[in-house]
Structure formats: C-alpha cells, structure tokens
Design a protein around this motif. Structure first.
Motif, PDB file in Angstrom:
ATOM      1  N   UNK A 249     -60.053 -47.113  -7.330  1.00 20.53           N
ATOM      2  CA  UNK A 249     -59.336 -45.832  -7.871  1.00 20.53           C
ATOM      3  C   UNK A 249     -58.489 -46.199  -6.418  1.00 20.53           C
ATOM      4  N   UNK A 250     -56.694 -47.503  -6.520  1.00 23.21           N
ATOM      5  CA  UNK A 250     -56.015 -47.547  -5.418  1.00 23.21           C
ATOM      6  C   UNK A 250     -55.093 -46.045  -5.319  1.00 23.21           C
ATOM      7  N   UNK A 251     -54.587 -46.186  -3.815  1.00 30.13           N
ATOM      8  CA  UNK A 251     -54.909 -45.038  -3.353  1.00 30.13           C
ATOM      9  C   UNK A 251     -53.273 -45.090  -1.985  1.00 30.13           C
ATOM     10  N   UNK A 252     -52.098 -45.062  -2.715  1.00 36.23           N
ATOM     11  CA  UNK A 252     -50.446 -45.125  -1.457  1.00 36.23           C
ATOM     12  C   UNK A 252     -50.156 -46.048  -2.546  1.00 36.23           C
ATOM     13  N   UNK A 253     -48.445 -46.918  -1.822  1.00 34.36           N
ATOM     14  CA  UNK A 253     -47.973 -48.132  -2.381  1.00 34.36           C
ATOM     15  C   UNK A 253     -48.199 -49.217  -1.844  1.00 34.36           C
ATOM     16  N   UNK A 254     -48.725 -49.144  -0.649  1.00 34.22           N
ATOM     17  CA  UNK A 254     -49.101 -50.382  -0.002  1.00 34.22           C
ATOM     18  C   UNK A 254     -50.384 -50.688  -0.524  1.00 34.22           C
ATOM     19  N   UNK A 255     -51.658 -49.645  -0.854  1.00 33.92           N
ATOM     20  CA  UNK A 255     -52.738 -50.353  -1.840  1.00 33.92           C
ATOM     21  C   UNK A 255     -52.355 -51.582  -3.006  1.00 33.92           C
ATOM     22  N   UNK A 256     -51.552 -50.676  -3.543  1.00 31.76           N
ATOM     23  CA  UNK A 256     -50.851 -51.471  -5.273  1.00 31.76           C
ATOM     24  C   UNK A 256     -50.126 -52.286  -4.685  1.00 31.76           C
TER      25      UNK A 256
END
Length: 278
Positions: A249-256
C-alpha cells in the motif's frame, strides 16, 4: 466490548505513527495491545489505558516473551499484528561500519521476522490473521545518506513480497505499508545513532552532515500532534479490512510519484530524480 473486539498487536508505540495508529484503532473498536521499550513510555501508555508490553527488538528472548504475554492476555486470540517498531541509521554508505548495519538489521528486519514467525504459527492454528509490515518508500527508492535504512526496508520488501505469494490460498494475509515522508520522531530519534556510528569530522560528507545535524538538534520534523500519521492509518485500515488485501500500500503522494518514476524512467535517470528530493 473487549471480549468481542478484534485484537491487534502494534509494536513501537512510544510516539509518532505507532502511537497515533494505536489510538485510532482503539477508537474504531479494536482491542489494541502495544509495545514500548522505555519505562517512561510504558507508564504513559498505561496511563492512557493501553495494554502495554515491554519489547526490546534487539533481544530474541524479549520478542518471544512479549508475544507469549500478548497471547496469554487475549486468551489465545490475535486477529492482526502491525510490525511498526524500527529506527533509521543515517549516514553515507562508505561511513557505515558493519556494527551499525548489524544493529539496523537487528531492529528493522530480524526482529520483525522473529515476531512474524510467532504470529504466523499462531494464526495457522486459529485459521486466519493479518500481518502488516511497516516498510517505506525507501524500500524501493534508495535515497542518499540512508543506505542502512534503505537496505533494511529493501530486505523487508523482498522477504514479505515472497511471503505474500506463499500465503495465497489461506486466510492469512501479509501486506507492506510503503510510507513516504510523514512528520514523526524518526529523524530526531536517528540522531543518537548518527553520533554513535558515524565519524562526521573525518567524513568526505561532513559538509552535508552538519546542516542536517543542526536541523535535527533544533527539533527536526517532529509532529507533536500526531495528525500527520492519518494517511498511514487510512492504509493500515485498508490492509486490515480489505477482503483481498494488497501486497503493498503506497502512502503519500511522494511514494506514488516515486513508484511511477521507477516504472517509467531508466535507472540512471530514476536515481538522479529521487535524490533531487534528498
């Protein structure tokens, strides 16, 4: 209420993301059992009404004692575990002694696996369970001056990506939370380890270290309210409740953004892009 609640063990709840997620889980009706290492943190969490268990991640005996105590307290029921405990060893790779790397892995990787082995065995017997490992965007995105931490999270990604596949067909699920920059005490808590292991004055990177150390000494990015951890809790909740949980599960825009860049860019450009943020 407690007898009918779903039960979860959350490690590393002295502050930050662990403390916040424990409170939110309790608000959502979970019976939350938490761990801490320092006496002051244990006393404070107990005063807040939590069932608290001592855990020293560097000590295999402590891990086993903690898990057994949790099982005794719940009468044998454990619906889920959130392995959140960990810390960040800062420093350029060429400055990291073997002892620092060993300690980083002992806490961030080997202790997680030791707790997971106990949990899986118990969940096999009860027939179900959820295991959530707190990874990081740095589990696939190797930013500079974080080599030891990067490596520990890359190891989590490899081991538990494999376990996710191996558990297909049963009602035990493992997921990784890949958290990006969230205000917490992680950076500040890294300062003693930087001082312990990194010879700043004789490092090629001393001019890079100094302003970062000054920032940490001034308070870093601590989140005293804990509200910055809400994005983590939202994805933790998904991992605990989704009928078919994802492996990651990606968390935060930076990770996406980092995930997208890794898929689209050649490696050389990807490394250049991600370290522009560092």
């Amino acid at each position: 209420m407690v007898g009918n609640s779903r039960t979860i063990l959350v490690t590393g709840c002295s502050s930050g993301i662990g403390a916040y997620c424990a409170k939110r889980l309790r608000e959502d009706g979970w019976r939350v059992l938490v761990t801490a290492r320092k006496e002051a943190d244990i006393a404070r969490l107990q005063a807040e009404g939590f069932e608290v268990f001592y855990l020293e991640c560097r000590d295999p005996a402590s891990i086993k004692t903690c898990f057994n105590a949790v099982i005794d307290a719940t009468g044998g029921k454990l619906d889920a575990i959130f392995n959140n405990a960990g810390y960040s060893q800062a420093g350029a790779v060429e400055d990291i002694p073997i002892e620092a790397l060993r300690e980083q892995f002992e806490v961030n990787f080997f202790s997680v696996h030791a707790m997971t082995l106990l949990a899986v065995k118990h969940m096999r017997a009860q027939g179900y369970g959820r295991i959530i490992q707190h990874s990081s965007v740095l589990g696939f995105c190797p930013m500079i001056l974080r080599g030891a931490y990067n490596a520990s999270k890359y190891a989590l990604e490899g081991l538990y990506g494999t376990m996710y596949t191996e558990l297909q067909g049963c009602d035990i699920h493992v997921s990784l939370l890949q958290t990006g920059p969230i205000p917490s005490n992680v950076a500040i808590n890294a300062l003693p380890y930087l001082r312990k292991y990194i010879d700043v004055e004789n490092s090629h990177y001393q001019e890079i270290y100094r302003p970062r150390i000054a920032e940490l000494e001034a308070g870093g990015t601590a989140d005293t309210t804990g509200t910055g951890a809400e994005p983590v809790y939202k994805k933790l909740k998904r991992a605990l409740n989704d009928k078919s949980p994802r492996p990651q599960y990606f968390i935060t825009r930076q990770t996406y953004l980092a995930g997208m860049l890794k898929r689209l860019l050649p490696s050389k450009l990807f490394f250049k892009a991600i370290n522009y943020w560092s």
